[in-house]
Design a protein around this motif. Structure first.
Motif, PDB file in Angstrom:
ATOM      1  N   THR A 153       0.859  -1.181   0.000  1.00 31.48           N
ATOM      2  CA  THR A 153       0.000   0.000   0.000  1.00 31.48           C
ATOM      3  C   THR A 153       0.900   1.237   0.000  1.00 31.48           C
ATOM      4  N   GLN A 209      -5.678   3.812  -3.637  1.00 30.84           N
ATOM      5  CA  GLN A 209      -4.402   3.578  -4.326  1.00 30.84           C
ATOM      6  C   GLN A 209      -4.602   3.379  -5.824  1.00 30.84           C
ATOM      7  N   ASP A 232     -10.142   1.174  -4.812  1.00 26.01           N
ATOM      8  CA  ASP A 232      -9.608   1.782  -3.606  1.00 26.01           C
ATOM      9  C   ASP A 232      -8.828   3.048  -3.956  1.00 26.01           C
TER      10      ASP A 232
END
Length: 204
Positions: free
Chosen positions: A56, A149, A147
């Protein structure tokens, strides 16, 4: 509400000029192809690394900062033992002028946001309400599909491809969007006039 012009958003400048016309615009519009290809390649490669190793952004930033601080710490300690110069790092400080300028900009943008929210809540601007509702719906819809990211990587790819694609096929895209825009404004006028007439009937 008037009709849309032949140019999208009634603009008179080119896309390159709207983006500032500098190095940043050259990169986005693929006029500096080496840098543009490099950015797209790094973006795709980093996305593949994140997905393959389940990284992440927070994990990567923490690992990089930990490595950097460890190197600087060991460098400083070894330099004091071996009588060598310490790492050439500037002193990190935020001046009062910078803090005041940042707070002024933040205050201006927050006040604008509050004013827009107040106008919508008081029902003063139907067109603004529709725009904000559409934007919030799009943000919510996109957020449900990916998401944060993935959204960042997708955003970079969109910025690096959509403006250049639009510039290349500008006439075709403008023609189609202006047609849709005019139709949407016609529907809005009918809705607005219908609401006004209904309101007048209730008062009479």
């Amino acid at each position: 509400m008037g009709s849309c012009s032949d140019k999208l958003f009634n603009r008179e400048r080119t896309v390159h000029e709207i983006l500032g016309g500098g190095i940043f615009a050259d990169v986005i519009m693929w006029r500096n192809k080496n840098v543009s290809v490099g950015i797209v390649t790094v973006t795709i490669a980093s996305w593949m690394v994140f997905e393959s190793f389940a990284y992440t952004i927070l994990t990567l930033l923490s690992s990089v900062l930990l490595l950097l601080l460890s190197i600087l710490f060991l460098w400083s300690k070894s330099a004091s033992i071996l009588n060598r110069p310490s790492p050439p790092l500037p002193e990190f400080q935020i001046s009062e002028a910078m803090a005041e300028e940042a707070s002024k900009l933040l205050r201006i943008h927050v006040n604008k946001l509050l004013q827009v929210s107040y106008d919508i809540a008081m029902g003063r601007d139907s067109e603004l309400f529709i725009k904000v509702a559409v934007y919030l719906f799009l943000i919510s819809f996109i957020g449900s599909l990916m998401d944060f990211q993935t959204l960042c990587h997708t955003g970079v790819l969109v910025v690096m491809t959509v403006p250049a694609f639009y510039e290349r096929y500008e006439e075709y895209i403008d023609g189609s969007l202006v047609f849709v825009c005019n139709k949407a404004k016609e529907l809005y006028l009918r809705f607005d006039i219908g609401s006004y007439l209904e309101y007048k009937k209730k008062l009479s």
